[in-house]
Design an enzyme around this catalytic site. Structure first.
Site, PDB file in Angstrom:
ATOM      1  CE  LYS A   1      -3.872  -1.893   2.730  1.00  0.00           C
ATOM      2  NZ  LYS A   1      -4.967  -1.702   1.765  1.00  0.00           N
TER       3      LYS A   1
ATOM      4  NE  ARG B   1     -10.929  -9.769  -2.048  1.00  0.00           N
ATOM      5  CZ  ARG B   1     -11.284  -8.834  -2.927  1.00  0.00           C
ATOM      6  NH1 ARG B   1     -11.662  -9.176  -4.148  1.00  0.00           N
ATOM      7  NH2 ARG B   1     -11.279  -7.563  -2.589  1.00  0.00           N
TER       8      ARG B   1
HETATM    9  N1  BES Z   1      -8.100  -3.891   4.525  1.00  0.00           N
HETATM   10  C1  BES Z   1      -8.278  -3.448   3.201  1.00  0.00           C
HETATM   11  C2  BES Z   1      -9.590  -2.703   2.968  1.00  0.00           C
HETATM   12  C3  BES Z   1      -9.769  -1.400   3.698  1.00  0.00           C
HETATM   13  C4  BES Z   1      -9.611  -0.209   3.043  1.00  0.00           C
HETATM   14  C5  BES Z   1     -10.183  -1.377   5.010  1.00  0.00           C
HETATM   15  C6  BES Z   1      -9.822   0.981   3.690  1.00  0.00           C
HETATM   16  C7  BES Z   1     -10.396  -0.181   5.666  1.00  0.00           C
HETATM   17  C8  BES Z   1     -10.224   1.002   5.008  1.00  0.00           C
HETATM   18  C9  BES Z   1      -8.279  -4.657   2.256  1.00  0.00           C
HETATM   19  O1  BES Z   1      -7.472  -5.707   2.631  1.00  0.00           O
HETATM   20  C10 BES Z   1      -7.767  -4.170   0.951  1.00  0.00           C
HETATM   21  O2  BES Z   1      -6.631  -3.796   0.881  1.00  0.00           O
HETATM   22  N2  BES Z   1      -8.627  -4.190  -0.061  1.00  0.00           N
HETATM   23  C11 BES Z   1      -8.271  -3.759  -1.355  1.00  0.00           C
HETATM   24  C12 BES Z   1      -8.799  -4.764  -2.344  1.00  0.00           C
HETATM   25  C13 BES Z   1      -8.298  -4.568  -3.744  1.00  0.00           C
HETATM   26  C14 BES Z   1      -6.824  -4.831  -3.812  1.00  0.00           C
HETATM   27  C15 BES Z   1      -9.049  -5.487  -4.651  1.00  0.00           C
HETATM   28  C16 BES Z   1      -8.894  -2.392  -1.573  1.00  0.00           C
HETATM   29  O3  BES Z   1     -10.019  -2.175  -1.133  1.00  0.00           O
HETATM   30  O4  BES Z   1      -8.234  -1.544  -2.167  1.00  0.00           O
HETATM   31 MN    MN Z   2      -5.493  -5.491   1.982  1.00  0.00          MN
END
Ligand code: BES
Ligand code: MN
Ligand code: ZN
Length: 505
Positions: free
Chosen positions: A282, A356
Protein backbone atom coordinates in the site's frame (compact mmCIF):
# COMPACT_ATOMS: atom_id res chain seq x y z
CA UNK A 1 -19.40 1.84 35.90
CA UNK A 2 -21.94 0.87 38.48
CA UNK A 3 -25.58 1.07 37.49
CA UNK A 4 -28.48 1.32 39.92
CA UNK A 5 -32.22 1.58 39.62
CA UNK A 6 -34.15 4.20 41.56
CA UNK A 7 -37.94 4.30 41.53
CA UNK A 8 -38.21 7.31 43.80
CA UNK A 9 -39.56 10.74 42.96
CA UNK A 10 -37.09 12.41 40.54
CA UNK A 11 -37.09 15.81 42.23
CA UNK A 12 -36.18 14.21 45.54
CA UNK A 13 -33.19 12.26 44.27
CA UNK A 14 -29.87 13.47 45.57
CA UNK A 15 -27.41 13.40 42.72
CA UNK A 16 -24.62 15.42 41.14
CA UNK A 17 -26.87 15.85 38.15
CA UNK A 18 -30.39 14.89 37.18
CA UNK A 19 -30.73 14.30 33.44
CA UNK A 20 -34.02 14.46 31.57
CA UNK A 21 -34.83 14.22 27.87
CA UNK A 22 -36.80 16.88 26.04
CA UNK A 23 -38.51 15.95 22.79
CA UNK A 24 -40.12 18.19 20.22
CA UNK A 25 -43.80 17.45 19.68
CA UNK A 26 -44.22 20.02 16.89
CA UNK A 27 -45.78 18.68 13.70
CA UNK A 28 -43.57 19.02 10.63
CA UNK A 29 -44.86 22.13 8.94
CA UNK A 30 -44.67 21.95 5.19
CA UNK A 31 -46.04 25.43 4.72
CA UNK A 32 -42.69 26.71 3.55
CA UNK A 33 -42.74 29.00 6.56
CA UNK A 34 -39.09 29.46 7.63
CA UNK A 35 -39.81 30.21 11.28
CA UNK A 36 -39.55 26.77 12.79
CA UNK A 37 -42.11 26.07 15.46
CA UNK A 38 -41.10 23.92 18.38
CA UNK A 39 -43.17 22.34 21.04
CA UNK A 40 -40.70 21.10 23.66
CA UNK A 41 -41.96 18.31 25.88
CA UNK A 42 -40.05 17.32 28.98
CA UNK A 43 -39.91 13.55 29.46
CA UNK A 44 -41.06 13.31 33.06
CA UNK A 45 -44.35 13.81 34.85
CA UNK A 46 -42.68 15.13 38.00
CA UNK A 47 -44.13 18.64 38.41
CA UNK A 48 -41.10 19.92 40.35
CA UNK A 49 -38.75 18.94 37.49
CA UNK A 50 -41.11 20.52 34.97
CA UNK A 51 -41.18 23.72 37.01
CA UNK A 52 -37.40 23.81 37.34
CA UNK A 53 -37.09 23.61 33.55
CA UNK A 54 -40.01 25.93 32.78
CA UNK A 55 -38.02 29.16 32.33
CA UNK A 56 -35.46 27.54 30.04
CA UNK A 57 -38.21 26.12 27.90
CA UNK A 58 -40.23 29.35 27.91
CA UNK A 59 -37.15 31.30 26.81
CA UNK A 60 -36.97 29.26 23.60
CA UNK A 61 -33.40 28.19 24.40
CA UNK A 62 -34.56 24.63 24.81
CA UNK A 63 -36.36 23.31 21.75
CA UNK A 64 -35.99 19.55 22.03
CA UNK A 65 -33.67 19.39 19.02
CA UNK A 66 -31.62 16.18 18.96
CA UNK A 67 -28.63 16.37 21.34
CA UNK A 68 -29.22 20.00 22.30
CA UNK A 69 -27.89 20.50 25.82
CA UNK A 70 -28.79 22.92 28.62
CA UNK A 71 -27.28 22.70 32.09
CA UNK A 72 -28.79 24.39 35.10
CA UNK A 73 -27.07 24.71 38.48
CA UNK A 74 -28.91 24.55 41.80
CA UNK A 75 -32.29 23.91 40.17
CA UNK A 76 -35.09 25.16 42.36
CA UNK A 77 -37.19 22.58 44.10
CA UNK A 78 -34.84 19.68 43.31
CA UNK A 79 -32.42 17.78 45.50
CA UNK A 80 -30.06 17.41 42.54
CA UNK A 81 -27.06 19.76 42.30
CA UNK A 82 -27.63 20.21 38.57
CA UNK A 83 -30.34 19.63 36.01
CA UNK A 84 -29.32 18.64 32.48
CA UNK A 85 -31.90 18.92 29.72
CA UNK A 86 -30.97 16.96 26.64
CA UNK A 87 -32.80 17.13 23.33
CA UNK A 88 -34.23 13.91 21.93
CA UNK A 89 -35.47 15.23 18.58
CA UNK A 90 -38.95 14.76 17.13
CA UNK A 91 -41.31 13.17 19.62
CA UNK A 92 -42.88 10.81 17.09
CA UNK A 93 -39.55 9.23 16.14
CA UNK A 94 -38.08 9.13 19.65
CA UNK A 95 -36.97 5.52 20.12
CA UNK A 96 -34.32 3.41 21.80
CA UNK A 97 -31.78 4.45 19.13
CA UNK A 98 -32.08 8.12 20.10
CA UNK A 99 -32.16 7.31 23.80
CA UNK A 100 -28.93 5.31 23.50
CA UNK A 101 -27.24 8.35 21.99
CA UNK A 102 -28.63 10.67 24.66
CA UNK A 103 -27.23 8.48 27.43
CA UNK A 104 -23.84 8.40 25.71
CA UNK A 105 -23.90 12.17 25.20
CA UNK A 106 -24.90 12.78 28.83
CA UNK A 107 -21.96 10.64 29.98
CA UNK A 108 -19.51 12.43 27.71
CA UNK A 109 -20.78 15.90 28.66
CA UNK A 110 -20.73 15.28 32.38
CA UNK A 111 -17.49 13.35 32.63
CA UNK A 112 -15.74 16.18 30.78
CA UNK A 113 -16.86 18.35 33.70
CA UNK A 114 -15.29 15.83 36.06
CA UNK A 115 -18.58 14.58 37.44
CA UNK A 116 -18.51 10.97 38.60
CA UNK A 117 -22.20 10.16 38.80
CA UNK A 118 -25.62 11.21 37.57
CA UNK A 119 -29.24 10.07 37.44
CA UNK A 120 -31.17 9.84 34.18
CA UNK A 121 -34.97 9.86 34.16
CA UNK A 122 -36.19 7.02 31.96
CA UNK A 123 -38.80 8.30 29.49
CA UNK A 124 -41.99 6.30 29.42
CA UNK A 125 -43.34 4.62 26.33
CA UNK A 126 -40.00 3.86 24.68
CA UNK A 127 -39.31 0.17 24.00
CA UNK A 128 -36.09 -1.20 25.49
CA UNK A 129 -35.48 2.16 27.18
CA UNK A 130 -33.49 0.97 30.22
CA UNK A 131 -31.37 -1.38 28.16
CA UNK A 132 -30.39 1.18 25.55
CA UNK A 133 -29.70 3.88 28.14
CA UNK A 134 -27.22 1.62 29.90
CA UNK A 135 -25.69 0.46 26.62
CA UNK A 136 -25.23 4.03 25.47
CA UNK A 137 -23.76 5.11 28.79
CA UNK A 138 -21.10 2.38 28.68
CA UNK A 139 -20.24 3.21 25.08
CA UNK A 140 -19.98 6.93 25.92
CA UNK A 141 -17.74 6.23 28.90
CA UNK A 142 -15.00 4.75 26.69
CA UNK A 143 -12.04 6.79 25.46
CA UNK A 144 -9.24 5.32 23.37
CA UNK A 145 -6.36 7.59 24.42
CA UNK A 146 -4.52 4.92 26.43
CA UNK A 147 -1.04 5.79 25.33
CA UNK A 148 -1.18 9.45 26.22
CA UNK A 149 0.81 9.98 29.39
CA UNK A 150 -1.44 12.89 30.34
CA UNK A 151 -4.59 10.84 29.83
CA UNK A 152 -7.33 12.24 32.03
CA UNK A 153 -9.01 9.55 34.04
CA UNK A 154 -12.41 11.10 33.61
CA UNK A 155 -15.02 8.41 33.96
CA UNK A 156 -18.57 8.23 35.14
CA UNK A 157 -18.48 5.76 38.01
CA UNK A 158 -22.17 5.45 38.78
CA UNK A 159 -25.27 5.79 36.66
CA UNK A 160 -28.72 5.81 38.24
CA UNK A 161 -31.69 5.00 36.06
CA UNK A 162 -34.79 6.67 37.42
CA UNK A 163 -37.92 4.69 36.62
CA UNK A 164 -41.48 5.46 37.61
CA UNK A 165 -42.84 4.08 40.85
CA UNK A 166 -45.04 1.60 39.05
CA UNK A 167 -42.21 0.10 37.00
CA UNK A 168 -41.55 -3.62 37.22
CA UNK A 169 -38.22 -3.47 39.04
CA UNK A 170 -37.26 -7.01 38.13
CA UNK A 171 -37.62 -6.44 34.43
CA UNK A 172 -35.96 -3.01 34.48
CA UNK A 173 -33.02 -4.47 36.41
CA UNK A 174 -32.71 -7.30 33.95
CA UNK A 175 -32.87 -4.87 31.00
CA UNK A 176 -30.13 -2.81 32.62
CA UNK A 177 -28.00 -5.92 33.06
CA UNK A 178 -28.43 -6.77 29.37
CA UNK A 179 -27.42 -3.24 28.45
CA UNK A 180 -24.30 -3.53 30.59
CA UNK A 181 -23.29 -6.83 28.99
CA UNK A 182 -23.76 -5.54 25.45
CA UNK A 183 -22.13 -2.16 26.10
CA UNK A 184 -19.14 -3.81 27.77
CA UNK A 185 -18.79 -6.28 24.91
CA UNK A 186 -18.75 -3.43 22.42
CA UNK A 187 -16.05 -1.67 24.47
CA UNK A 188 -14.08 -4.91 24.76
CA UNK A 189 -14.00 -5.04 20.96
CA UNK A 190 -13.05 -1.37 20.74
CA UNK A 191 -10.16 -2.05 23.09
CA UNK A 192 -8.83 -4.83 20.86
CA UNK A 193 -9.21 -2.75 17.69
CA UNK A 194 -7.57 0.26 19.29
CA UNK A 195 -4.27 -1.53 19.91
CA UNK A 196 -1.57 -0.86 17.32
CA UNK A 197 -0.04 -3.67 15.28
CA UNK A 198 3.02 -4.09 17.50
CA UNK A 199 0.77 -4.64 20.51
CA UNK A 200 -1.93 -6.68 18.80
CA UNK A 201 -0.27 -9.47 16.86
CA UNK A 202 -2.20 -12.62 15.90
CA UNK A 203 -0.69 -14.32 18.96
CA UNK A 204 -1.81 -11.53 21.29
CA UNK A 205 -5.30 -11.45 19.75
CA UNK A 206 -5.59 -15.20 20.32
CA UNK A 207 -4.38 -14.83 23.91
CA UNK A 208 -7.01 -12.16 24.54
CA UNK A 209 -9.71 -14.38 23.03
CA UNK A 210 -8.53 -17.31 25.15
CA UNK A 211 -8.59 -15.22 28.33
CA UNK A 212 -12.10 -13.97 27.52
CA UNK A 213 -13.29 -17.54 26.93
CA UNK A 214 -11.73 -18.70 30.21
CA UNK A 215 -13.55 -15.92 32.06
CA UNK A 216 -16.92 -16.49 30.48
CA UNK A 217 -16.86 -20.29 30.25
CA UNK A 218 -16.65 -20.62 26.48
CA UNK A 219 -14.68 -23.43 24.88
CA UNK A 220 -11.70 -22.08 22.98
CA UNK A 221 -9.20 -23.65 20.62
CA UNK A 222 -6.23 -21.78 19.25
CA UNK A 223 -4.26 -23.16 16.30
CA UNK A 224 -0.94 -22.11 14.80
CA UNK A 225 0.84 -22.68 11.45
CA UNK A 226 1.05 -26.48 11.74
CA UNK A 227 -2.68 -27.00 12.15
CA UNK A 228 -3.51 -24.36 9.52
CA UNK A 229 -1.33 -26.25 7.02
CA UNK A 230 -2.65 -29.62 8.17
CA UNK A 231 -6.21 -28.42 7.54
CA UNK A 232 -5.02 -27.43 4.05
CA UNK A 233 -6.06 -23.82 4.55
CA UNK A 234 -4.02 -22.75 1.56
CA UNK A 235 -5.76 -19.39 1.18
CA UNK A 236 -5.33 -18.40 4.82
CA UNK A 237 -1.75 -19.64 4.87
CA UNK A 238 -0.84 -17.75 1.68
CA UNK A 239 -1.46 -14.50 3.54
CA UNK A 240 0.32 -15.63 6.70
CA UNK A 241 3.40 -17.06 5.01
CA UNK A 242 5.01 -13.67 4.40
CA UNK A 243 5.11 -12.57 8.02
CA UNK A 244 7.51 -13.34 10.85
CA UNK A 245 4.51 -13.26 13.18
CA UNK A 246 2.75 -16.62 13.36
CA UNK A 247 -0.94 -16.69 12.33
CA UNK A 248 -3.62 -17.94 14.68
CA UNK A 249 -6.88 -19.69 13.95
CA UNK A 250 -9.20 -18.87 16.85
CA UNK A 251 -12.25 -21.06 17.45
CA UNK A 252 -14.68 -20.11 20.23
CA UNK A 253 -17.69 -22.27 21.02
CA UNK A 254 -20.86 -21.51 22.89
CA UNK A 255 -22.73 -24.78 23.20
CA UNK A 256 -25.61 -24.70 25.70
CA UNK A 257 -26.76 -28.21 26.56
CA UNK A 258 -30.40 -27.84 25.53
CA UNK A 259 -29.86 -25.84 22.33
CA UNK A 260 -31.54 -27.20 19.20
CA UNK A 261 -29.05 -29.36 17.32
CA UNK A 262 -30.31 -28.37 13.91
CA UNK A 263 -29.28 -24.75 14.02
CA UNK A 264 -25.69 -23.58 14.49
CA UNK A 265 -24.73 -19.96 13.95
CA UNK A 266 -21.19 -19.36 12.67
CA UNK A 267 -19.54 -15.97 13.19
CA UNK A 268 -16.42 -15.62 11.05
CA UNK A 269 -14.13 -12.59 11.41
CA UNK A 270 -11.24 -11.15 9.44
CA UNK A 271 -8.36 -10.72 11.87
CA UNK A 272 -5.58 -9.03 9.91
CA UNK A 273 -3.63 -7.37 12.73
CA UNK A 274 -1.74 -5.28 10.21
CA UNK A 275 -2.36 -4.98 6.48
CA UNK A 276 0.63 -3.54 4.65
CA UNK A 277 -0.76 -4.92 1.39
CA UNK A 278 2.03 -7.49 1.13
CA UNK A 279 4.06 -7.48 -2.12
CA UNK A 280 1.29 -5.34 -3.66
CA UNK A 281 2.26 -2.88 -0.95
CA UNK A 282 0.00 0.00 0.00
CA UNK A 283 1.06 3.65 -0.29
CA UNK A 284 2.70 4.96 2.89
CA UNK A 285 0.12 7.65 3.46
CA UNK A 286 -2.56 6.37 5.79
CA UNK A 287 -1.00 2.92 6.09
CA UNK A 288 -0.99 3.28 9.89
CA UNK A 289 -4.77 2.90 9.81
CA UNK A 290 -4.41 -0.68 8.71
CA UNK A 291 -3.96 -1.70 12.35
CA UNK A 292 -7.76 -1.82 12.45
CA UNK A 293 -7.94 -4.53 9.80
CA UNK A 294 -8.77 -7.01 12.56
CA UNK A 295 -11.98 -5.18 13.51
CA UNK A 296 -14.22 -7.92 12.07
CA UNK A 297 -12.43 -10.57 14.11
CA UNK A 298 -12.49 -8.40 17.23
CA UNK A 299 -16.24 -7.93 16.76
CA UNK A 300 -16.73 -11.70 16.73
CA UNK A 301 -14.72 -12.05 19.95
CA UNK A 302 -16.78 -9.28 21.57
CA UNK A 303 -20.05 -10.77 20.36
CA UNK A 304 -19.08 -14.21 21.73
CA UNK A 305 -18.35 -12.56 25.08
CA UNK A 306 -21.85 -11.07 25.30
CA UNK A 307 -23.45 -14.28 24.03
CA UNK A 308 -21.66 -16.26 26.75
CA UNK A 309 -23.13 -13.91 29.36
CA UNK A 310 -26.64 -13.50 27.94
CA UNK A 311 -26.95 -17.24 27.32
CA UNK A 312 -29.36 -17.49 24.38
CA UNK A 313 -30.49 -21.04 23.68
CA UNK A 314 -28.51 -21.38 20.45
CA UNK A 315 -25.25 -23.01 19.49
CA UNK A 316 -22.76 -20.41 18.23
CA UNK A 317 -19.25 -20.92 16.87
CA UNK A 318 -16.93 -17.93 16.50
CA UNK A 319 -13.97 -18.21 14.15
CA UNK A 320 -11.25 -15.61 13.69
CA UNK A 321 -8.51 -15.94 11.08
CA UNK A 322 -5.70 -13.84 12.52
CA UNK A 323 -2.61 -12.96 10.51
CA UNK A 324 -0.41 -10.11 9.40
CA UNK A 325 -0.19 -9.26 5.71
CA UNK A 326 3.47 -8.42 5.08
CA UNK A 327 5.95 -8.31 2.21
CA UNK A 328 9.07 -10.49 2.56
CA UNK A 329 11.12 -13.07 0.72
CA UNK A 330 8.59 -15.67 1.87
CA UNK A 331 5.52 -13.64 0.92
CA UNK A 332 3.15 -14.70 -1.83
CA UNK A 333 3.43 -12.92 -5.16
CA UNK A 334 0.95 -11.67 -7.72
CA UNK A 335 0.43 -14.53 -10.16
CA UNK A 336 0.75 -17.24 -7.52
CA UNK A 337 -1.98 -19.86 -7.45
CA UNK A 338 -3.30 -21.04 -4.08
CA UNK A 339 -5.57 -23.96 -3.27
CA UNK A 340 -8.16 -23.12 -0.61
CA UNK A 341 -9.32 -25.62 2.02
CA UNK A 342 -12.45 -26.26 -0.07
CA UNK A 343 -10.23 -27.41 -2.96
CA UNK A 344 -10.96 -24.37 -5.14
CA UNK A 345 -7.99 -22.70 -6.82
CA UNK A 346 -7.30 -18.97 -6.60
CA UNK A 347 -5.05 -16.88 -8.81
CA UNK A 348 -3.54 -14.09 -6.74
CA UNK A 349 -3.73 -10.85 -8.71
CA UNK A 350 -3.19 -8.50 -5.81
CA UNK A 351 -1.74 -9.57 -2.46
CA UNK A 352 -3.60 -6.66 -0.87
CA UNK A 353 -6.91 -8.46 -1.42
CA UNK A 354 -5.97 -10.68 1.54
CA UNK A 355 -9.11 -10.45 3.65
CA UNK A 356 -11.19 -12.57 1.29
CA UNK A 357 -8.41 -15.19 1.29
CA UNK A 358 -8.40 -15.72 5.03
CA UNK A 359 -12.22 -15.61 5.14
CA UNK A 360 -12.52 -18.18 2.33
CA UNK A 361 -10.95 -20.78 4.59
CA UNK A 362 -12.64 -19.45 7.72
CA UNK A 363 -16.08 -19.76 6.13
CA UNK A 364 -15.36 -23.21 4.72
CA UNK A 365 -14.08 -24.40 8.08
CA UNK A 366 -17.20 -23.04 9.81
CA UNK A 367 -19.32 -25.21 7.53
CA UNK A 368 -17.13 -28.22 8.27
CA UNK A 369 -17.69 -27.61 11.98
CA UNK A 370 -21.43 -27.84 11.35
CA UNK A 371 -22.55 -24.22 11.09
CA UNK A 372 -25.92 -24.01 9.37
CA UNK A 373 -26.00 -20.21 9.15
CA UNK A 374 -23.01 -17.95 8.57
CA UNK A 375 -22.26 -14.31 9.24
CA UNK A 376 -18.88 -12.83 8.44
CA UNK A 377 -17.59 -9.37 9.32
CA UNK A 378 -14.56 -7.79 7.71
CA UNK A 379 -12.90 -4.49 6.90
CA UNK A 380 -12.85 -5.91 3.42
CA UNK A 381 -12.81 -3.22 0.75
CA UNK A 382 -12.03 0.43 0.20
CA UNK A 383 -14.72 0.22 -2.48
CA UNK A 384 -17.37 -0.25 0.19
CA UNK A 385 -16.20 2.99 1.81
CA UNK A 386 -16.45 4.73 -1.56
CA UNK A 387 -19.99 3.42 -2.00
CA UNK A 388 -21.43 4.01 1.46
CA UNK A 389 -18.99 6.31 3.25
CA UNK A 390 -18.70 6.10 6.99
CA UNK A 391 -22.43 5.99 7.66
CA UNK A 392 -23.56 2.51 6.62
CA UNK A 393 -21.73 -0.78 6.59
CA UNK A 394 -22.33 -2.87 3.48
CA UNK A 395 -24.42 -5.99 3.95
CA UNK A 396 -24.60 -8.83 1.42
CA UNK A 397 -26.84 -11.88 1.57
CA UNK A 398 -27.49 -15.04 -0.41
CA UNK A 399 -30.79 -15.62 1.41
CA UNK A 400 -33.60 -13.06 1.71
CA UNK A 401 -35.21 -14.58 4.80
CA UNK A 402 -31.93 -14.62 6.67
CA UNK A 403 -31.33 -11.02 5.63
CA UNK A 404 -34.82 -9.94 6.73
CA UNK A 405 -34.34 -11.49 10.11
CA UNK A 406 -30.98 -9.82 10.60
CA UNK A 407 -32.44 -6.53 9.46
CA UNK A 408 -34.79 -6.60 12.44
CA UNK A 409 -31.79 -6.87 14.72
CA UNK A 410 -30.37 -3.73 13.12
CA UNK A 411 -33.45 -1.84 14.25
CA UNK A 412 -32.77 -3.01 17.79
CA UNK A 413 -29.06 -2.32 17.79
CA UNK A 414 -29.26 1.08 16.11
CA UNK A 415 -26.35 0.11 13.83
CA UNK A 416 -26.71 1.09 10.18
CA UNK A 417 -26.14 -1.20 7.19
CA UNK A 418 -27.19 -0.97 3.57
CA UNK A 419 -27.78 -3.99 1.39
CA UNK A 420 -25.67 -4.41 -1.73
CA UNK A 421 -26.23 -7.08 -4.38
CA UNK A 422 -24.91 -10.61 -4.69
CA UNK A 423 -25.92 -11.67 -8.21
CA UNK A 424 -24.62 -14.15 -10.77
CA UNK A 425 -24.01 -11.42 -13.34
CA UNK A 426 -21.07 -10.29 -11.25
CA UNK A 427 -19.48 -13.73 -11.17
CA UNK A 428 -17.66 -13.28 -14.48
CA UNK A 429 -15.69 -10.38 -13.01
CA UNK A 430 -13.72 -12.82 -10.85
CA UNK A 431 -12.96 -15.34 -13.62
CA UNK A 432 -9.34 -16.41 -13.96
CA UNK A 433 -7.51 -17.75 -17.01
CA UNK A 434 -5.72 -20.43 -15.06
CA UNK A 435 -7.63 -20.99 -11.82
CA UNK A 436 -11.20 -21.12 -10.50
CA UNK A 437 -11.16 -17.43 -9.66
CA UNK A 438 -8.97 -14.38 -9.15
CA UNK A 439 -8.67 -12.71 -5.78
CA UNK A 440 -8.95 -9.20 -7.20
CA UNK A 441 -11.23 -8.03 -9.99
CA UNK A 442 -11.08 -4.84 -12.02
CA UNK A 443 -12.10 -1.35 -11.15
CA UNK A 444 -15.85 -1.79 -10.91
CA UNK A 445 -18.07 -2.95 -8.06
CA UNK A 446 -15.14 -3.74 -5.79
CA UNK A 447 -17.26 -4.39 -2.71
CA UNK A 448 -19.55 -6.69 -4.71
CA UNK A 449 -16.77 -8.69 -6.35
CA UNK A 450 -15.23 -9.27 -2.92
CA UNK A 451 -18.59 -10.62 -1.74
CA UNK A 452 -18.85 -12.77 -4.90
CA UNK A 453 -15.48 -14.25 -4.03
CA UNK A 454 -16.63 -15.15 -0.50
CA UNK A 455 -19.83 -16.64 -1.90
CA UNK A 456 -17.70 -19.29 -3.62
CA UNK A 457 -16.94 -20.72 -0.19
CA UNK A 458 -20.33 -20.82 1.51
CA UNK A 459 -22.14 -23.24 -0.82
CA UNK A 460 -25.86 -23.19 -0.16
CA UNK A 461 -25.54 -22.22 3.50
CA UNK A 462 -27.53 -19.06 4.33
CA UNK A 463 -24.88 -16.39 4.69
CA UNK A 464 -24.49 -12.69 5.45
CA UNK A 465 -21.36 -10.71 4.74
CA UNK A 466 -20.79 -7.41 6.58
CA UNK A 467 -18.21 -5.11 5.00
CA UNK A 468 -17.34 -2.77 7.87
CA UNK A 469 -14.32 -1.02 6.29
CA UNK A 470 -16.01 2.39 6.51
CA UNK A 471 -17.62 2.12 9.93
CA UNK A 472 -15.21 0.17 12.14
CA UNK A 473 -13.07 3.25 12.72
CA UNK A 474 -14.51 6.70 13.25
CA UNK A 475 -12.48 9.71 12.14
CA UNK A 476 -14.48 12.23 14.17
CA UNK A 477 -15.83 12.52 17.68
CA UNK A 478 -19.58 12.33 18.04
CA UNK A 479 -21.40 13.72 21.09
CA UNK A 480 -22.22 10.16 22.21
CA UNK A 481 -19.07 8.29 21.21
CA UNK A 482 -15.35 9.02 21.00
CA UNK A 483 -13.58 8.82 17.66
CA UNK A 484 -11.52 5.72 17.00
CA UNK A 485 -12.76 2.13 17.02
CA UNK A 486 -16.57 1.95 16.94
CA UNK A 487 -17.21 -1.67 17.92
CA UNK A 488 -19.66 -2.11 15.02
CA UNK A 489 -21.25 -4.70 14.49
CA UNK A 490 -21.09 -6.23 17.98
CA UNK A 491 -24.53 -5.05 19.07
CA UNK A 492 -26.28 -6.31 15.93
CA UNK A 493 -24.63 -9.72 16.17
CA UNK A 494 -25.67 -10.09 19.79
CA UNK A 495 -29.24 -8.97 19.11
CA UNK A 496 -29.39 -11.36 16.21
CA UNK A 497 -28.09 -14.34 18.20
CA UNK A 498 -30.71 -13.67 20.88
CA UNK A 499 -33.49 -13.35 18.32
CA UNK A 500 -32.32 -16.39 16.34
CA UNK A 501 -32.46 -18.51 19.48
CA UNK A 502 -36.19 -17.84 19.66
CA UNK A 503 -38.45 -19.89 17.43
CA UNK A 504 -37.61 -21.58 14.18
CA UNK A 505 -36.31 -25.10 13.86
N1 BES B 1 -8.10 -3.89 4.52
C1 BES B 1 -8.28 -3.45 3.20
C2 BES B 1 -9.59 -2.70 2.97
C3 BES B 1 -9.77 -1.40 3.70
C4 BES B 1 -9.61 -0.21 3.04
C5 BES B 1 -10.18 -1.38 5.01
C6 BES B 1 -9.82 0.98 3.69
C7 BES B 1 -10.40 -0.18 5.67
C8 BES B 1 -10.22 1.00 5.01
C9 BES B 1 -8.28 -4.66 2.26
O1 BES B 1 -7.47 -5.71 2.63
C10 BES B 1 -7.77 -4.17 0.95
O2 BES B 1 -6.63 -3.80 0.88
N2 BES B 1 -8.63 -4.19 -0.06
C11 BES B 1 -8.27 -3.76 -1.36
C12 BES B 1 -8.80 -4.76 -2.34
C13 BES B 1 -8.30 -4.57 -3.74
C14 BES B 1 -6.82 -4.83 -3.81
C15 BES B 1 -9.05 -5.49 -4.65
C16 BES B 1 -8.89 -2.39 -1.57
O3 BES B 1 -10.02 -2.17 -1.13
O4 BES B 1 -8.23 -1.54 -2.17
MN1 MN C 1 -5.49 -5.49 1.98
ZN1 ZN D 1 -7.12 -5.89 4.60
Amino acid sequence: MKTTLNTGIPSQIETECLVVAVTDAAENNNSGDKSEKHSPQIQTDDRAVQDAAADLIASGEVTGKMLEIALLHKPQGLNAKRLLLIGGGKANSFSSAELRKLAGAAVRTLKAKDLKSFAFIMPSGVDDAAKSMVEGAFVGNFDPDYYKSDRKEQKIEELTIVASKGANQRSVNSAMEQGRIIGEAQNFTRDLVNEPGNRMTPTILADRAQAMCDETGLQCEIYGPDKIKELKMGAFWSVAQGSDEEPRLIVMRYDPPRAPKKRVLGLVGKGITFDSGGISIKPGEGMEKMKYDMAGGAAMIGAMRAIAQLKPNLKVIGIVCASENMPSGKAQKPGDVQIAMSGKSIEIINTDAEGRLVLADGLHYARELGCTHLIDAATLTGACVVALGMVNAGIFANDDDFYDRFNQSLAKSGEKMWRLPVEDEYRELIKSNIADMVNSAGRWAGAVTAAMFLKEFVGDTPWLHLDIAGVAWMEDNKPWIAKGPSGVPVRSLVEFARDFAQGGS
